[in-house]
Design a protein around this motif. Structure first.
Motif, short mmCIF file in Angstrom:
data_model
loop_
_atom_site.label_atom_id
_atom_site.label_comp_id
_atom_site.label_asym_id
_atom_site.label_seq_id
_atom_site.Cartn_x
_atom_site.Cartn_y
_atom_site.Cartn_z
N TYR A 136 49.36 10.75 42.67
CA TYR A 136 50.80 10.44 42.63
C TYR A 136 51.09 9.26 43.55
CZ TYR A 136 55.86 11.43 43.03
OH TYR A 136 57.23 11.35 43.02
N PHE A 164 53.50 15.74 47.90
CA PHE A 164 52.97 14.37 47.85
C PHE A 164 53.73 13.51 48.85
CE2 PHE A 164 52.07 15.80 43.43
CZ PHE A 164 50.70 15.59 43.42
N ARG A 169 48.32 11.66 48.65
CA ARG A 169 48.76 11.30 47.30
C ARG A 169 47.94 11.97 46.20
NH1 ARG A 169 49.90 4.77 47.90
NH2 ARG A 169 50.42 4.80 50.13
#
Length: 358
Positions: A136, A164, A169
């Motif tokens: 992400y 996140f 991430r």
């Protein structure tokens, strides 16, 4: 007098809000609900509407975001750039393989007094994956480094929650079994060699000048050892070379072998030539693995069985080509067959080289 104007300018700069400072929402929030069903992954993504407009690039009146109908029309008009943004900022991997989603539906809703875009995405899969990874990168680099997205993932009985952030991430849920990893990478290697037409033409060009089983084994063995070495080095990120250079060099290897077959048809290809060019082709084989999400736990398994699949495909190709060469060698047509085929191979090699190098 100049001092008076300087003081006034500083006062204006300090007390009048800067439009740039308020261009982004700062500390924007997002929410993700990901559910894996039989043959698809449903991704419900909710993002701050103002922050999303800055990231994707469509204009809104930030002082008037209460009109949800108008915002719904706006997001519908920008579906294509929104889809492109999501595809480049959210990567979904099912059993290490990337899957690309499509926007199924969009809407705008109010959450805690702020306008949020709700984006429903669908990612097709063949079966329920044992392992799911999400990378992400929404807003972090282009809009709001302080952005956070609260995610919840459900795969059968497995459920995981994750946040996140700029520092974190990537999320993984589930563990792929050894059998699943071995099977899919074996098939992937086999499929790759049969769809890698440049590799196939190179192997065929090597075999055209070989008329004994011993010579063929020497060429194939040298090529196999060489590309296995560079495949491992590239996959383990020990040696990295630009893909454009590698793809162009593969095309040049085809051109070289084809020219040698045309102008020196009686000269046998030496195993060291197969080995040298095999090193280059190994980097080409590694290119497809670079696109996958190979975890450390199954990296060795993935690499091993991908290479086994390639070798098995090579054996099948050689087994099909060698009898044809034997038959042609016993006929007069072999005298024109070798230069004719090599000329065709040369043509494809030249086309690939100019496509890849320029």
């Amino acid at each position: 007098m100049k001092l008076h104007w300087l003081i006034m300018t500083l006062a204006i700069a300090l007390f009048i809000p800067s439009p740039i400072a308020h261009a982004h929402s700062n500390n924007s929030e997002g929410f993700s609900t990901i559910a894996v069903q039989d043959q698809k992954i449903d991704y419900n993504l909710q993002l701050d509407f103002i922050e999303l407009s800055h990231a994707v690039g469509f204009k809104i009146d930030e002082q008037n975001v209460e009109n949800l109908e108008e915002l719904n029309n706006l997001i519908a008009q920008n579906k294509l750039p929104l889809q492109e943004y999501i595809n480049t900022h959210i990567a979904v991997y099912a059993n290490s393989f990337p899957v690309e989603g499509a926007i199924h539906r969009t809407s705008v809703l109010q959450i805690n007094g702020r306008a949020f875009a709700e984006i429903i995405l669908s990612y097709p899969v063949n079966q329920v994956p044992e392992n799911l990874s999400i990378r992400y990168n929404v807003f972090f680099e282009d809009s709001d480094p302080s952005h956070a997205n609260m995610a919840k993932v459900q795969i059968g009985e497995k459920q995981q929650e994750f946040i996140f952030t700029y520092e974190k991430r990537e999320m993984d849920i589930g563990e792929m079994s050894f059998f699943t990893s071995a099977k899919q990478f074996l098939w992937m290697g086999l499929k790759h060699i049969f769809t890698g037409y440049d590799h196939i033409l190179f192997v065929i060009s090597l075999l055209i000048g070989a008329i004994t089983i011993r010579h063929i084994l020497a060429l194939v063995t040298a090529f196999t050892i060489a590309h296995s070495i560079t495949l491992a080095l590239a996959t383990l990120e020990i040696v990295q070379l630009p893909s454009k250079f590698i793809e162009s060099a593969i095309a040049l290897s085809i051109i070289y072998i084809a020219l040698k077959n045309i102008f020196q048809p009686e000269s046998k290809h030496a195993p060291w030539i197969a080995f040298a060019f095999g090193l280059i082709h190994g980097f080409g084989f590694a290119g497809i693995l670079a696109e996958l999400n190979l975890g450390a736990a199954h990296l060795a398994t993935s690499l091993l069985f991908f290479n086994v699949g390639i070798e098995f495909g090579q054996v099948l190709i050689v087994s099909l080509i060698f009898p044809i060469l034997i038959i042609l060698n016993k006929r007069l047509t072999y005298k024109w067959f070798m230069p004719s085929v090599s000329t065709a191979v040369l043509f494809f090699g030249c086309v690939w080289f100019f496509q890849r190098a320029f």
